[in-house]
Design a protein around this motif. Structure first.
Motif, PDB file in Angstrom:
ATOM      1  N   ALA A 168       0.823  -1.214   0.000  1.00  0.00           N
ATOM      2  CA  ALA A 168       0.000   0.000   0.000  1.00  0.00           C
ATOM      3  C   ALA A 168       0.856   1.263   0.000  1.00  0.00           C
ATOM      4  N   ARG A 265      -2.066   4.207  -3.885  1.00  0.00           N
ATOM      5  CA  ARG A 265      -1.223   3.911  -2.723  1.00  0.00           C
ATOM      6  C   ARG A 265      -0.990   5.200  -1.931  1.00  0.00           C
ATOM      7  N   VAL A 266      -0.262   5.084  -0.831  1.00  0.00           N
ATOM      8  CA  VAL A 266       0.048   6.243   0.007  1.00  0.00           C
ATOM      9  C   VAL A 266       1.557   6.320   0.209  1.00  0.00           C
ATOM     10  N   LEU A 272      -1.456   3.514   8.360  1.00  0.00           N
ATOM     11  CA  LEU A 272      -2.753   3.048   7.867  1.00  0.00           C
ATOM     12  C   LEU A 272      -3.751   2.839   8.999  1.00  0.00           C
ATOM     13  N   LEU A 307      -6.952   5.562   7.814  1.00  0.00           N
ATOM     14  CA  LEU A 307      -7.382   5.358   6.434  1.00  0.00           C
ATOM     15  C   LEU A 307      -8.103   4.026   6.258  1.00  0.00           C
ATOM     16  N   GLN A 318     -10.048   0.376  -0.686  1.00  0.00           N
ATOM     17  CA  GLN A 318      -9.044   1.215  -0.024  1.00  0.00           C
ATOM     18  C   GLN A 318      -8.366   2.161  -1.001  1.00  0.00           C
ATOM     19  N   PHE A 322      -7.127   5.925  -0.326  1.00  0.00           N
ATOM     20  CA  PHE A 322      -5.688   6.187  -0.398  1.00  0.00           C
ATOM     21  C   PHE A 322      -5.384   7.268  -1.436  1.00  0.00           C
ATOM     22  N   THR A 326      -3.478  10.767  -0.691  1.00  0.00           N
ATOM     23  CA  THR A 326      -2.193  11.054  -1.326  1.00  0.00           C
ATOM     24  C   THR A 326      -2.232  12.371  -2.090  1.00  0.00           C
TER      25      THR A 326
END
Length: 376
Positions: A168, A265-266, A272, A307, A318, A322, A326
């Motif tokens: 992630a 993604r982050v 998370l 998150l 997710q 995310f 971001t």
């Protein structure tokens, strides 16, 4: 009964609320507690100064908790202590953070029993009320191509398996995104434009939300975003020319570069399972639209939260949550919550109608119109 008393004979008078003190919390935390007590607990407890308190609230995750517990027991030996923490303790009067109405209501009922106070049917109703069902999300099994380019196609990571969370995360500094963010930060710090040079040529990155002239199509830029770029391949220097008069606003460029790089993604270092904040919502009218963005913002804006929990609460993949985080983080609008008050009270449990009301209010604030996005 008094001739002028119109109270129904079978209705018992409402018991007084429990008086609670939080002597080691700051004023912001006090403000959040007052609102939580009023709304979440239907005013069945009130915040008071310690000498008047019937219970003391102590956050075990802040400061020297051992000393504070010791001091509280010495100063108020007959007053129950409610312990708050993200980790469970063995105390009967323990409430897990972030605060939820049912957990705190159970503690209130325990305090009333210890102090031999009368029963409180309102607190009991809060304690026993079933949790609101998660707001259902109507998510297509296959997202369209434009959506997948913004949020990616990554599958959810298991919330209960931190060892699997690595997929992630990504490292923005290894890509164009990191170099562009550094150029923007340098321009803001120096108050003058910065020239960012690489295989794409040279972009003049202005301070603030000025204009960047990008002489390449989105398709080519999107491909460039996923190519690793070392520091030796990129040059930053003070610009000797003014920023462009026409082109792409800096925020809009950062927003889409971050989305195309992250693909749902982050950034590395983003927790998370710990609360993250949204400072304020960006100008959606000027940015690439994201699916479910308003629903995410409506629940997240005033309530820092993890998150993974946010995605679960909304019933969304997710990657959607995310991506929003971001992109906002790239503009400096989001990050890990650091203040004690940010992790004290949890987000409310919302029904679909409650979510629709939040979206309508946020849409009006942003000038997006009453039907900007559905709650489901």
């Amino acid at each position: 009964m008094d001739a002028f008393d119109d109270t129904p004979a079978d209705r018992a008078p409402m018991p007084d609320p429990v008086k609670i003190a939080a002597p080691w919390m700051d004023e912001r935390s006090h403000d959040m507690l007052r609102e939580f007590f009023r709304v979440g607990l239907k005013s069945r407890c009130v915040l008071v100064e310690a000498p008047r308190a019937q219970a003391i609230l102590i956050d075990l995750d802040r400061g020297d908790a051992t000393r504070r517990l010791h001091d509280a027991r010495l100063r108020w030996p007959n007053v129950p202590i409610i312990e708050l923490s993200v980790n469970h303790t063995n105390e009967a009067l323990f409430v897990r953070k972030p605060l939820r109405a049912r957990g705190m209501a159970r503690a209130l009922l325990s305090v009333r029993r210890r102090l031999r106070l009368s029963d409180d049917p309102v607190a009991e109703s809060v304690c026993t009320a079933p949790p609101a069902a998660p707001v259902a999300a109507s998510v297509a099994a296959l997202e369209d191509k434009s959506t997948s380019q913004l949020v990616g196609l990554a599958q959810d990571v298991p919330p209960d398996d931190p060892g699997a969370w690595a997929r992630a995360w990504y490292a923005p500094d290894d890509f164009l995104q990191g170099h562009l963010q550094r150029a923007a930060a340098q321009a803001d710090a120096d108050g003058r434009a910065v020239a960012l040079s690489g295989v794409w040529g040279t972009w003049i990155v202005p301070p603030g939300n000025g204009v960047v002239r990008v002489d390449m199509a989105d398709r080519a830029l999107r491909s460039l975003c996923v190519v690793g770029l070392s520091d030796s391949e990129v040059r930053l220097r003070p610009a000797d020319v003014d920023a462009a008069a026409d082109g792409t606003r800096r925020d809009a460029l950062l927003w889409k570069v971050a989305l195309w790089t992250a693909r749902g993604r982050v950034p590395h270092g983003t927790p998370l399972d710990q609360p993250v904040y949204l400072k304020h919502w960006p100008d959606l009218n000027a940015l690439a639209p994201l699916p479910h963005a308003l629903r995410i913002a409506a629940l997240w804006l005033d309530h820092p939260q993890p998150l993974l929990e946010l995605a679960g609460h909304l019933g969304l993949p997710q990657r959607n949550v995310f991506a929003v985080y971001t992109a906002c983080a790239a503009l400096g609008l989001a990050g890990p919550a650091r203040r004690a008050a940010d992790v004290l009270v949890g987000a409310p449990e919302l029904t679909p109608s409650g979510m629709q009301a939040l979206i309508a209010r946020l849409s009006g604030r942003l000038g997006l119109g009453p039907t900007a996005e559905s709650a489901i």
